[in-house]
Design an enzyme around this catalytic site. Structure first.
Site, PDB file in Angstrom:
ATOM      1  CG  ASP A   1      32.566  53.116  42.724  1.00 54.71           C
ATOM      2  OD1 ASP A   1      31.868  52.661  43.386  1.00 54.71           O
ATOM      3  OD2 ASP A   1      33.871  52.619  43.311  1.00 54.71           O
TER       4      ASP A   1
ATOM      5  CB  SER B   1      40.442  49.571  44.084  1.00 56.17           C
ATOM      6  OG  SER B   1      39.402  50.007  43.966  1.00 56.17           O
TER       7      SER B   1
HETATM    8  C1  S3P Z   1      36.196  48.098  43.228  1.00 56.97           C
HETATM    9  C2  S3P Z   1      35.029  47.340  42.143  1.00 56.97           C
HETATM   10  C3  S3P Z   1      33.368  48.472  41.687  1.00 56.97           C
HETATM   11  C4  S3P Z   1      33.204  49.445  42.704  1.00 56.97           C
HETATM   12  C5  S3P Z   1      34.490  48.906  44.184  1.00 56.97           C
HETATM   13  C6  S3P Z   1      34.597  49.190  44.517  1.00 56.97           C
HETATM   14  C7  S3P Z   1      37.206  47.340  43.366  1.00 56.97           C
HETATM   15  O1  S3P Z   1      32.462  47.143  42.392  1.00 56.97           O
HETATM   16  O2  S3P Z   1      31.678  49.993  42.275  1.00 56.97           O
HETATM   17  O3  S3P Z   1      33.908  50.367  44.747  1.00 56.97           O
HETATM   18  O4  S3P Z   1      38.014  47.169  44.231  1.00 56.97           O
HETATM   19  O5  S3P Z   1      37.324  46.205  42.408  1.00 56.97           O
HETATM   20  P1  S3P Z   1      31.868  45.920  41.570  1.00 56.97           P
HETATM   21  O6  S3P Z   1      32.899  44.512  41.011  1.00 56.97           O
HETATM   22  O7  S3P Z   1      30.639  45.616  42.176  1.00 56.97           O
HETATM   23  O8  S3P Z   1      31.376  46.895  39.628  1.00 56.97           O
END
Ligand code: S3P
Length: 451
Positions: free
Chosen positions: A327, A29
């Site tokens: 996750d 992220s």
């Molecule tokens: C993420 C947000 C999450 C997560 C993804 C990474 C991010 O998704 O599941 O692996 O980096 O902002 P969502 O925003 O769909 O919950």
């Protein structure tokens, strides 16, 4: 990139134990955000510890297509020469975000308030995932989006020529939606306000503040109110990306279920909006020790030691914790299979729209391994079989989902019989060194299926 090569079947089997130091890669992220904000700053941003997984490489490629200079200096070190807020050029070709929902959604946000048009696509997994959750708020800025039915990729976004600031209450717990709106708000004059009912990962807010944007977060009765003042000049930064807690989850959880294991993962990011798994594991009775707590690059980090924990019990995971461990449910369901009693995971419907339908993928794979599960649209219950009690002996479908692939390989390290996966290739999207790293700890993998 969306081209997916030949599937790579793999299996893991029990034998020996897991011991040593596991140096997991940079946070996915934070890596996406470092490249995107670096591209929107004026001047040179230096990044160390960037995750060089395919998802992030696709975002680096996309930033080049929008006009930023992105240079790989070697071994996690990258330099980005940004074009400034509002400075994106129109890409000459389709932007292929491969497997990455974060990449495509954040980039759509970053370009939606500039007078340019871009067409986005991705691999077979990403082309199934909903984009309407992002394009809907982006139209409030004045952008337009044209995609396939159900708001699926390929999709063309026509950025707003005269963007207006937006006030938007995010209807689902999603850091990607929140971040897309904030990134679009960067090029809108005035204040863009995002309200989120449940706190989701806040890397975008932290990093925007680091780049010099005027951004505040206040807790109110309706949730977190984030206010961003548009059209700042973002100052380039030096960013040290901490290790990814979502990747660390695999060696940590494998250590909890493999007899005699003792693994140290140094420098894990422990941002409270990401650390829900570790709280859950401790409630189950996991032997986890956080050592050397410190701050790196504006994020809390620690070294985490995990040891075999034969006394773990199933628990009810509080649904409000879901955004902080969204996750990690696939690998938690594997740990749950080796605990005593039932682990109940409610409020998890978002898992159905990840890289795969993760409730379905975990339920089918665990069942094939001899574990009893119950599921509905928004819930998964795993009935634990105790330490070493999972039969295994199955090949599980991974559906182009890196976390499903790594979860079942971890299950195979502790199950009675080997556990195979139909395709280990997607692991490279987030954890390219997973196989050698786990093997160095003592894991026994065999490329090829169970014969
Ligand atoms: C993420 C947000 C999450 C997560 C993804 C990474 C991010 O998704 O599941 O692996 O980096 O902002 P969502 O925003 O769909 O919950």
């Amino acid at each position: 990139m969306s081209g997916h090569g030949a599937p790579l079947p793999m299996m893991a089997r029990r034998g020996g134990t897991l011991r040593g130091v596991a140096k997991v890669p940079g946070d996915k992220s934070i890596s996406h955000r470092a490249l995107i904000l670096g591209a929107l700053a004026v001047g040179e941003t230096r990044i160390t510890g960037l995750l060089e997984g395919q998802d992030v490489l696709d975002t680096a490629h996309a930033m080049r297509a929008f006009g930023a200079e992105v240079t790989h200096m070697g071994h996690g070190e990258w330099v980005v020469h940004g074009v400034g807020v509002g400075g994106f050029a129109e890409p000459e070709d389709v932007i292929d975000c491969g497997n990455s929902g974060t990449g495509v959604r954040l980039i759509m946000g970053a370009m939606a308030s500039s007078p340019i048009t871009a067409t986005f696509t991705g691999d077979a997994s990403l082309r199934k995932r909903p984009m309407g959750r992002v394009t809907e708020p982006l139209t409030l800025f004045g952008a337009a989006a044209y995609g396939r039915s159900g708001g699926r990729l390929p999709m063309t976004v026509v950025g707003a020529a005269g963007p207006v600031p937006v006030r938007y209450a995010v209807p689902i717990a999603s850091a990607q939606v929140k971040s897309a709106v904030l990134l679009a708000g960067l090029n809108a004059p005035g204040q863009t306000v995002v309200i989120e009912g449940a706190a989701t990962r806040d890397h975008t807010e932290r990093m925007l503040a680091g780049f010099g944007a005027d951004i505040t977060t206040e807790d109110s009765d309706t949730g977190r109110v984030i206010t961003l003042t548009g059209q700042p000049e973002l100052r380039p930064q030096s960013i040290a990306v901490p290790c990814d807690p979502s990747s660390a989850a695999f060696p940590v959880c494998a250590a909890l279920i493999v007899e005699g294991a003792d693994v140290l993962v140094p420098g894990i990011g422990l941002n409270p909006t990401r650390a829900g798994l570790f709280t859950t594991l401790q409630e189950m009775g996991a032997d986890l020790a956080f050592e050397n707590r410190r701050e790196e690059g504006g994020e809390p980090v620690a070294d985490l030691r995990a040891r075999f924990s034969p006394g773990m019990k199933g628990i009810e995971v509080p649904p409000e914790r879901a955004p902080t461990m969204i996750d990690e449910y696939p690998i938690l369901s594997v740990v749950a299979a080796f605990a005593e009693g039932a682990t109940v995971m409610r409020g998890v419907r978002e898992l159905r729209v990840k890289e795969s339908d993760r409730i379905d993928a975990m339920a089918r794979g665990l069942e094939a391994c001899g574990v009893r599960v119950e599921e509905d649209e928004d819930m998964l219950i795993v009935h634990g079989m105790g330490p070493g009690g999972v039969p295994g002996g199955a090949t599980c479908a991974t559906h182009l989902d890196h976390r499903i692939a790594m979860s079942f390989l971890c299950a195979g390290m502790a199950a009675k019989d080997p556990v195979g996966i139909d395709d280990a290739a997607p692991i490279s999207t987030s954890f390219p060194m997973f196989e050698p790293l786990m093997e160095a700890l003592g894991a026994q993998f065999v490329r090829g299926g169970i014969s």
